[in-house]
Design a protein around this motif. Sequence first.
Motif, PDB file in Angstrom:
ATOM      1  N   ASP A  74      45.771  32.369  37.767  1.00 29.49           N
ATOM      2  CA  ASP A  74      44.232  32.507  38.673  1.00 29.49           C
ATOM      3  C   ASP A  74      44.338  31.262  39.704  1.00 29.49           C
ATOM      4  O   ASP A  74      43.901  31.926  40.945  1.00 29.49           O
ATOM      5  N   ASP A  75      44.687  30.088  39.365  1.00 29.26           N
ATOM      6  CA  ASP A  75      44.770  29.073  40.299  1.00 29.26           C
ATOM      7  C   ASP A  75      45.283  29.385  41.439  1.00 29.26           C
ATOM      8  O   ASP A  75      45.066  29.214  42.782  1.00 29.26           O
ATOM      9  N   ARG A  78      43.858  32.203  43.593  1.00 25.73           N
ATOM     10  CA  ARG A  78      42.964  31.941  44.415  1.00 25.73           C
ATOM     11  C   ARG A  78      43.196  31.029  45.711  1.00 25.73           C
ATOM     12  O   ARG A  78      42.723  31.154  46.683  1.00 25.73           O
ATOM     13  N   GLN A  82      41.527  33.015  48.360  1.00 26.48           N
ATOM     14  CA  GLN A  82      40.243  32.197  48.350  1.00 26.48           C
ATOM     15  C   GLN A  82      39.246  32.626  47.398  1.00 26.48           C
ATOM     16  O   GLN A  82      38.119  32.778  47.610  1.00 26.48           O
ATOM     17  N   MET A  83      39.912  33.511  46.438  1.00 26.92           N
ATOM     18  CA  MET A  83      38.748  34.028  45.200  1.00 26.92           C
ATOM     19  C   MET A  83      39.935  34.266  44.058  1.00 26.92           C
ATOM     20  O   MET A  83      41.033  34.491  44.213  1.00 26.92           O
ATOM     21  N   GLY A  84      39.307  34.184  42.955  1.00 29.22           N
ATOM     22  CA  GLY A  84      39.923  34.583  41.761  1.00 29.22           C
ATOM     23  C   GLY A  84      40.260  36.080  41.442  1.00 29.22           C
ATOM     24  O   GLY A  84      39.823  36.762  42.304  1.00 29.22           O
ATOM     25  N   LYS A  85      41.128  36.319  40.458  1.00 29.37           N
ATOM     26  CA  LYS A  85      41.491  37.625  40.205  1.00 29.37           C
ATOM     27  C   LYS A  85      40.283  38.649  39.742  1.00 29.37           C
ATOM     28  O   LYS A  85      40.421  39.788  40.310  1.00 29.37           O
ATOM     29  N   ARG A 321      36.951  29.005  54.107  1.00 28.73           N
ATOM     30  CA  ARG A 321      37.633  30.008  53.226  1.00 28.73           C
ATOM     31  C   ARG A 321      38.620  31.078  54.025  1.00 28.73           C
ATOM     32  O   ARG A 321      39.632  31.506  53.726  1.00 28.73           O
ATOM     33  N   CYS A 350      31.752  35.609  47.140  1.00 27.23           N
ATOM     34  CA  CYS A 350      32.228  34.421  46.676  1.00 27.23           C
ATOM     35  C   CYS A 350      31.179  33.558  46.391  1.00 27.23           C
ATOM     36  O   CYS A 350      31.228  32.768  45.231  1.00 27.23           O
ATOM     37  N   GLU A 355      32.684  31.269  43.366  1.00 24.66           N
ATOM     38  CA  GLU A 355      34.029  30.731  43.603  1.00 24.66           C
ATOM     39  C   GLU A 355      33.934  29.593  44.295  1.00 24.66           C
ATOM     40  O   GLU A 355      33.312  29.504  45.289  1.00 24.66           O
TER      41      GLU A 355
END
Length: 407
Positions: A74-75, A78, A82-85, A321, A350, A355
């Motif tokens: 996930d990192d 991101r 610029q966002m998680g899964k 972002r 976000c 986020e």
Amino acid sequence: MKEITPNNTNTTNNSKPMQQRKRKADTLGYDLNLATSSGGETAEKGGDGPQRRLWVKDRSKDWWDKYNSADCPDDEFRKAFQMGKQTFDTICDELSASVAKENTMLRDAVPVKQRVAVCIYRLATGESLRLVSKKFGLGISTCHKLVLEVCSAIKDVLMPKYLQWPNHESMSVISDEFETLSGIPNVVGSMHTTHIPIIAPKVNVAAYFNKRLTDKKQKTCYSVTIQGVVNANGVFTDVCIGWPGSMPDDQVLEKSALSQRADGGLLKGVWIVGGCGYPLTDWVLVPYSQPHLTWTQHAFNEKIDEILKVSKDAFSRLKGRWSCLQKRTEMKLQDLPVVLGACCVLHNICELRDEPVEPDLVNEVVDDDDDEMVVPEVALRSEFASKARDTMAHNLLHHNHAGTSIL
């Protein structure tokens, strides 16, 4: 068109125009890949076996396949988007009905996730369409089309849900949060206007000339504006996008739907706090801007600055972002409002989903808006507001809400 088979070694002059057209098409970014097999060939059954009938370009999707895999951390995802899964999947689910396409006999449609990913990656990195094309295994013109289509879907589907002017109940909550922050009552928004760099437009070029940025960078700069109002958590509740960069903040405000809303009486009894570039009106509260301030006025300005910092920080996170906002875009002027609006909506999503944004990205944001504001020719436009501001300043100082740095 001459049919070319894998074993055809004919090098007659008839094949040269085809090769020349292919080289030209690649240069211009045309996508000739009409229908491909797994090997990147257009196949036809019959005869002695598969035959290649069209020149095609075999593009690798290894980069996208890596990030589209369930094994992708996930990192790492991101950092690219610029966002998680989970946030990305939520956006895809909500946009699916609007952006999904059906397969045809000529080609398989680009999947929804890949469509959305192309758009978000382009906004997040500001990379050229040529680089985006290589990473997603799609044609340049296809990527450009996908960015505009997904941004339009974000405007139509997600903006009404995630970027709304607050109702009466929400206003009360926002007002309490700003009062807790600053001690100033009845504030329902922090307002700021930023500039987005563009290349010189072909028409009306003087209107988009940004004198302040030109003087600062010592090179000719053009821009469009984004005026935004945020709540106490840095979430946009109103945006006005696309006015030319030569227009001062007070004129952008006058032309905005926010001003029309206020003229209709919907902002009666509440304040939106803006910087010195805005006028003092019945609903816009600004700092004291005259020289030689009293202690009371200076202390009031300190509290106003705390509110203004909320919107300035929100814009810094927005630009951090979505790096495309810091680079001169090659997009057409008429496409910019939809793209910039999509960035604001994605920012809100976000923010609402907590986020994080990398501090390094925010710190890299260089904003001309931190320079001294141009005070409007008529800065005071309401005697009522002038008296109300004096009363608030007095109450802040004498009820121990004002700052102490000057006292």
